[in-house]
Scaffold this motif. Structure first.
Motif, PDB file in Angstrom:
ATOM      1  N   TYR A  32       0.830  -1.209   0.000  1.00 55.47           N
ATOM      2  CA  TYR A  32       0.000   0.000   0.000  1.00 55.47           C
ATOM      3  C   TYR A  32       0.865   1.259   0.000  1.00 55.47           C
ATOM      4  N   THR A  35       1.945   1.739  -3.566  1.00 60.15           N
ATOM      5  CA  THR A  35       0.801   2.127  -4.400  1.00 60.15           C
ATOM      6  C   THR A  35       0.418   3.584  -4.163  1.00 60.15           C
ATOM      7  N   GLN A  39       0.607   6.895  -6.673  1.00 56.59           N
ATOM      8  CA  GLN A  39      -0.530   7.785  -6.923  1.00 56.59           C
ATOM      9  C   GLN A  39      -0.174   9.224  -6.560  1.00 56.59           C
ATOM     10  N   TYR A 119      -3.393  -1.798 -14.088  1.00 58.82           N
ATOM     11  CA  TYR A 119      -2.903  -2.155 -12.756  1.00 58.82           C
ATOM     12  C   TYR A 119      -3.012  -3.656 -12.501  1.00 58.82           C
ATOM     13  N   LEU A 139      -6.112  -4.753  -4.053  1.00 60.41           N
ATOM     14  CA  LEU A 139      -5.598  -3.552  -4.708  1.00 60.41           C
ATOM     15  C   LEU A 139      -6.651  -2.985  -5.657  1.00 60.41           C
ATOM     16  N   PRO A 140      -6.561  -1.692  -5.964  1.00 59.88           N
ATOM     17  CA  PRO A 140      -7.549  -1.093  -6.870  1.00 59.88           C
ATOM     18  C   PRO A 140      -7.383  -1.602  -8.302  1.00 59.88           C
ATOM     19  N   ALA A 141      -8.454  -1.503  -9.065  1.00 60.42           N
ATOM     20  CA  ALA A 141      -8.402  -1.909 -10.472  1.00 60.42           C
ATOM     21  C   ALA A 141      -7.591  -0.920 -11.295  1.00 60.42           C
ATOM     22  N   GLN A 142      -7.611   0.352 -10.897  1.00 61.32           N
ATOM     23  CA  GLN A 142      -6.855   1.387 -11.602  1.00 61.32           C
ATOM     24  C   GLN A 142      -6.528   2.509 -10.635  1.00 61.32           C
ATOM     25  N   LEU A 143      -5.533   3.277 -11.009  1.00 56.53           N
ATOM     26  CA  LEU A 143      -5.188   4.494 -10.270  1.00 56.53           C
ATOM     27  C   LEU A 143      -5.526   5.671 -11.164  1.00 56.53           C
ATOM     28  N   ASP A 144      -6.308   6.603 -10.661  1.00 55.83           N
ATOM     29  CA  ASP A 144      -6.615   7.784 -11.462  1.00 55.83           C
ATOM     30  C   ASP A 144      -6.507   9.030 -10.589  1.00 55.83           C
TER      31      ASP A 144
END
Length: 151
Positions: A32, A35, A39, A119, A139-144
């Protein structure tokens, strides 16, 4: 003497049972952390691109359309340069038309956005797969990330 020997066994058993949880918590914290730092770096790039685009000499543009086009072009150029300075795992972000103009309640806004879509296929830090139990840590599907500013 015999009771003391049994106590050592209990301590060993407690260690064996708790050690995987301690390691999992440390691994989850590290994943985390990586990640969220990625971000943060992406957010810093879009914030800087928006701020850079607003440092234009407005007196050089007589028409608002020319000013809008110049702001958008400058933001996209700045964002492309900033993404090129990101770590290798984040450099494949699509910066084509990542910055655009939008109207919000009658106010013209410059909006820059980056999305790390792949991701699942190319995670920043790998998740462990436990079969039926799933992946750890989730974990998230995508980072935006996005940034906006009125001009």
């Amino acid at each position: 003497m015999k009771g003391r020997h049994l106590q050592f066994g209990a301590v060993a058993l407690e260690f064996i049972m708790l050690f995987p949880f301690v390691v999992a918590m440390l691994y989850g914290a590290a994943v985390y952390g990586l990640t969220f730092f990625a971000q943060y770096r992406m957010q810093n790039a879009v914030d800087t691109a928006v701020a850079t685009a607003l440092y234009l000499d407005r007196s050089a543009y007589e028409e608002s359309e020319a000013l809008s086009a110049a702001v958008t072009q400058r933001a996209n150029t700045a964002l492309a340069g900033l993404v090129a300075e990101l770590p290798q795992s984040l450099r494949n972000l699509n910066t084509d038309a990542a910055c655009s103009l939008e109207a919000v309640a009658g106010i013209e806004m410059l909006r820059c956005q980056l999305v790390y879509n792949n991701y699942a296929e190319n995670p920043i830090a790998p998740a462990l797969d436990f079969g039926m139990l799933g992946a750890f840590p989730p974990l998230p599907a995508q980072l935006d990330v996005n940034a906006r500013a009125a001009f």
